[in-house]
Design a protein around this motif. Structure first.
Motif, mmCIF file in Angstrom:
data_model
loop_
_atom_site.group_PDB
_atom_site.id
_atom_site.type_symbol
_atom_site.label_atom_id
_atom_site.label_comp_id
_atom_site.label_asym_id
_atom_site.label_seq_id
_atom_site.Cartn_x
_atom_site.Cartn_y
_atom_site.Cartn_z
ATOM 1 N N ASN A 118 0.885 -1.040 0.248
ATOM 2 C CA ASN A 118 -0.070 0.013 0.045
ATOM 3 C C ASN A 118 1.010 1.341 0.167
ATOM 4 O O ASN A 118 1.214 1.440 0.780
ATOM 5 C CB ASN A 118 -0.705 -0.333 1.463
ATOM 6 C CG ASN A 118 -2.047 1.231 1.627
ATOM 7 O OD1 ASN A 118 -2.294 2.256 1.043
ATOM 8 N ND2 ASN A 118 -2.762 0.674 2.014
ATOM 9 N N SER A 120 -0.243 4.468 0.144
ATOM 10 C CA SER A 120 -1.063 5.354 0.384
ATOM 11 C C SER A 120 -1.390 6.455 -0.860
ATOM 12 O O SER A 120 -1.662 5.896 -1.496
ATOM 13 C CB SER A 120 0.574 6.117 1.554
ATOM 14 O OG SER A 120 -0.856 7.663 1.892
ATOM 15 N N THR A 121 -0.869 7.997 -1.248
ATOM 16 C CA THR A 121 -1.342 8.749 -2.185
ATOM 17 C C THR A 121 -0.236 8.093 -3.001
ATOM 18 O O THR A 121 -0.558 9.213 -4.027
ATOM 19 C CB THR A 121 -1.025 10.221 -1.474
ATOM 20 O OG1 THR A 121 -0.454 9.860 -0.922
ATOM 21 C CG2 THR A 121 -2.084 9.599 -0.261
ATOM 22 N N ALA A 122 0.604 7.246 -3.131
ATOM 23 C CA ALA A 122 1.713 7.568 -4.297
ATOM 24 C C ALA A 122 1.048 6.680 -5.614
ATOM 25 O O ALA A 122 0.953 5.688 -5.579
ATOM 26 C CB ALA A 122 3.244 6.424 -3.406
ATOM 27 N N ASN A 123 1.793 7.244 -6.437
ATOM 28 C CA ASN A 123 1.039 6.709 -8.082
ATOM 29 C C ASN A 123 1.660 5.387 -7.844
ATOM 30 O O ASN A 123 1.763 4.670 -9.103
ATOM 31 C CB ASN A 123 1.204 7.930 -8.980
ATOM 32 C CG ASN A 123 -0.144 8.815 -8.534
ATOM 33 O OD1 ASN A 123 -1.172 8.654 -7.858
ATOM 34 N ND2 ASN A 123 0.043 10.171 -9.264
ATOM 35 N N PHE A 124 3.425 5.612 -8.024
ATOM 36 C CA PHE A 124 3.866 4.457 -8.383
ATOM 37 C C PHE A 124 3.995 3.734 -6.655
ATOM 38 O O PHE A 124 5.251 4.382 -5.715
ATOM 39 C CB PHE A 124 5.725 5.073 -8.724
ATOM 40 C CG PHE A 124 4.821 5.421 -10.656
ATOM 41 C CD1 PHE A 124 4.610 4.496 -11.930
ATOM 42 C CD2 PHE A 124 4.826 6.847 -10.094
ATOM 43 C CE1 PHE A 124 5.164 4.957 -12.116
ATOM 44 C CE2 PHE A 124 4.343 7.233 -12.197
ATOM 45 C CZ PHE A 124 4.859 6.490 -12.684
ATOM 46 N N VAL A 125 4.090 2.267 -6.632
ATOM 47 C CA VAL A 125 4.563 2.230 -5.577
ATOM 48 C C VAL A 125 5.314 0.824 -5.362
ATOM 49 O O VAL A 125 5.481 0.714 -3.903
ATOM 50 C CB VAL A 125 3.007 1.086 -4.875
ATOM 51 C CG1 VAL A 125 2.170 2.346 -4.586
ATOM 52 C CG2 VAL A 125 2.618 0.423 -5.471
ATOM 53 N N ARG A 127 8.426 -0.754 -7.726
ATOM 54 C CA ARG A 127 9.803 -0.579 -9.024
ATOM 55 C C ARG A 127 10.490 -1.906 -9.236
ATOM 56 O O ARG A 127 11.658 -2.380 -8.231
ATOM 57 C CB ARG A 127 11.038 0.552 -9.122
ATOM 58 C CG ARG A 127 11.674 0.755 -9.958
ATOM 59 C CD ARG A 127 12.530 2.266 -10.041
ATOM 60 N NE ARG A 127 13.089 2.299 -10.865
ATOM 61 C CZ ARG A 127 13.298 3.138 -11.550
ATOM 62 N NH1 ARG A 127 13.207 5.044 -10.420
ATOM 63 N NH2 ARG A 127 14.091 3.701 -12.350
#
Length: 181
Positions: A118, A120-125, A127
């Motif tokens: 999760n 949270s508000t990150a678009n890329f979680v 890599r």
């Protein structure tokens, strides 16, 4: 104790006398438990798989870590247990949890899958990176052949879908889609 160390000994089989050394404090402050020559501040050695047990009478048991470059409170970086779950804490917040059933949560304390992230508000979680010219995320179920690969790949700037060890579709960085090429 003799020389440059102090020993704590327990009697052998209840007999009087020194007996076995169970702990040693050496010159310089290193403490050895089961270690005759402790090489760190605390050196624990034993002949079983588990050589130390830390127990808290609180709802969780944590071990805190800090060094001379750490900022904030000493308890902001901890590893420990909350019930039967293992937790990793940084900056005072629980960042990763491993539940007693083996599920791993990053950014969540209640993973609903074997691996749950999760951001949270990150678009890329997440890599996935390789120093090679290609990187694959492989998928396999009980019906997959042992030699076949189903995967999502990045080859250069292209997105590639791989099925049965072949590149089945390629979405090029210019927006063109190739199927079976």
């Amino acid at each position: 104790g003799l020389g440059n160390h102090v020993d704590l000994s327990v009697p052998n089989n209840g007999s009087a006398g020194l007996g076995d050394t169970v702990m040693r404090l050496v010159d310089g402050g290193n403490v050895g438990i089961g270690a005759a020559t402790p090489d760190t501040l605390l050196h624990v050695s034993g002949s079983t798989d588990t050589v130390a047990h830390f127990e808290s009478t609180d709802a969780e048991g944590m071990i805190a870590f800090s060094d001379n470059a750490s900022t904030g409170n000493w308890y902001d970086r901890r590893i420990g247990v909350h019930g039967d779950d293992l937790s990793f804490v940084t900056n005072g917040a629980r960042r990763m949890t491993i539940l007693d059933n083996g599920s791993v949560g990053i950014g969540t304390t209640a993973p609903s899958n074997v691996f749950h992230v999760n951001g949270s508000t990150a678009n890329f979680v997440a890599r996935f990176e390789s120093t090679d010219s290609e990187v694959y995320i492989g998928l396999k179920d009980s019906g997959s052949s042992s030699g076949g690969h189903v995967a999502i790949a990045a080859i250069g700037d292209d997105l590639v879908l791989r099925a049965g060890n072949n590149n089945a579709a390629r979405l090029k960085s210019d927006g063109k889609l190739g199927i079976g090429t």
